[in-house]
Structures are given as structure tokens and as C-alpha cells.
Design a protein around this motif. Sequence first.
Motif, PDB file in Angstrom:
ATOM      1  N   ARG A 185       0.829  -1.210   0.000  1.00 19.23           N
ATOM      2  CA  ARG A 185       0.000   0.000   0.000  1.00 19.23           C
ATOM      3  C   ARG A 185       0.860   1.257   0.000  1.00 19.23           C
ATOM      4  O   ARG A 185       0.600   2.202  -0.750  1.00 19.23           O
ATOM      5  N   GLY A 217      -7.201   3.029  -3.397  1.00 19.80           N
ATOM      6  CA  GLY A 217      -8.230   3.802  -2.735  1.00 19.80           C
ATOM      7  C   GLY A 217      -8.295   5.205  -3.289  1.00 19.80           C
ATOM      8  O   GLY A 217      -7.837   5.479  -4.408  1.00 19.80           O
ATOM      9  N   ASP A 221     -13.800   4.051  -1.064  1.00 20.68           N
ATOM     10  CA  ASP A 221     -12.801   3.279  -0.313  1.00 20.68           C
ATOM     11  C   ASP A 221     -13.500   2.089   0.341  1.00 20.68           C
ATOM     12  O   ASP A 221     -13.988   2.188   1.471  1.00 20.68           O
TER      13      ASP A 221
END
Length: 302
Positions: A26, A83, A106
Motif C-alpha cells: 500500500r 483507494g 474506499d
Amino acid sequence: MIRPDVQALLEQIPPESGTPTAEAVRESMRMLATVVDLPEPPLATARMLETAPLPTLLLDRREHRGAGPVLLWFHGGGFVFGGIDTHRSLAADMAQRLDLPVLLVDYRLAPEAPYPAAVDDAEDVARWLATSPSELDREVTGLVLGGDSAGGTLTIVTAMALRDRPAEVPVVAQMLMWPATDLVGKYPSQREFANGYLLTDESRAFYQDAYRPVITDVRASPMQGVFTDLPPAVVLTAGLDPLRDEGRAYAAALITAGVPTSYFEAVGNIHALGLLRKAIPSSVTDIAQALNALKAQIGGLA
């Protein structure tokens, strides 16, 4: 044939090493987005919605609108990353080009929230949007569902769910970019582009291990489903993508089922090309062609 700008990018990507973690992936993707993608175009409206069931960003080139459809976008990222922070520029570009409000969602990510959390989230937010929430300040007359990669899976299964149990307004179109559609089938592109083209066999296995889907479930593999009476579609695949053939298969299944479908392939381009528009400038044309087809499909609805 690989495009020169694609080749130049791939030569700069180091080989995978070690065992990744969800948080490391991420963070690297958040950082990468600032380097390889274009900046967000200016819009009249860019605000988080307070009443949505999930964190949701509203993007619109206009400040006020009358009644009309809204595009609900489900981001890609293997159900593990991605996201608002990684997809905001792409979503803003769609809002600008389509002249539609775009809601970027999200949804919950794996491994913290494995299958079917993302699927449930996608349907929940679509049904919420169909109620024309007052915070949106516009009557929603139809839903345009869209997504890239894993978000393509969510787009298809949400369209199927709202076909089988309709929401308060219809789904008027679906937009798929390099979609993941089938965890069961075996396709030549999976072998042909398994390594060296950004999305690798190793990373795909990592995402699936984190997400833990029931691969034969239609909500994980929508190619196992029924395609009749789905909304008109635009499908964009990438020519050098391991997911290319399952995207092609989905477009073909829609056409066979009589669903109006526009199909495009970004020949010589790679997976996630919409998030690489600064590093791969030719991707801008690929995205624009698909969005123009979607705009033509929605026609006078907006």
C-alpha cells in the motif's frame, strides 16, 4: 509489440524480491502514484461525503447539477491496496471528460477484511447512491457502475446483484478497465505475460492469498454468472496484461447475451495503464477512447 513508452517504464521497475506485506504494498503504491500518474485536474467539486456507508469522494466539474446519472467507481488493487489516494486523479479525469459526477469509494481491503467484504461494500454503496441521498444535492436517475482491475470484478457483480434485485434506480451502463473476471478459467495471456509486464504471477498469488475468495462463487468469478439483461458496457483491456483474455471473454459473453458492448484493447500497453499516464503518455489516448464510448452510450441521460 510493446510501445516505446511502456518499454521505457518497464526497464525502470526493479524485479520483485522478498515476501511482500499488505502495508508495504500500500505504501509503495501510494508513493508510486505521485511519480507515474498525472496530477489531478481542477474541478468545481471535490469533497468527502458524510452520509455514505463507506469513505466516498465526490468529484464533479460542476458545482450544481440537475437530475441525472452518477458514475460510481470501484478502484483496483487486487482487493489489497488502492483507494482514494491512488485513484483520485483518474477519477477526476473521468469526471472532467464525461461531465458526470463521479463517486470514488474506499471499500474494505484484505487481508484485514477478506472476501466477500469488498463485494458487500460495493453493493451497499450502490444501493445507497440509488436513493438520491440529500447530501449529493442532485436527483440520481441512474447508476453508471465502473471499475479497474479488481474494481472491475466489483462492477460486474454489483451490476448482477442490482439486475437480480433492483435498486431504486436502474444501472444504465457499466465501464470496465482491464477487469479481473475469472479466477477459475485458464487463459493464454496469463502464461504469456506472467512476468516482466508489471502485474506478475507472484503478485497475483499474493493478492489472492490475502483476499481468500471462494473462486467458484460468481461474486469472485463473475464469468461463472449469467449475462443476460446486464446494462450496456464499455470494456477496455491492455494487450500485454495477464488479465487481457478474461476481459476479452467477458466482453464476448456480453455480446453473445445481446448486451450492447463497446470493446477496446490498448495494444502494446500493460495492466493499470490508467494509473501510469505520466510515465506512459500514450495511455491518455486509450482512456479517452473508452470514455468517449461510454459518453456516447449514456447519450441524453446526463
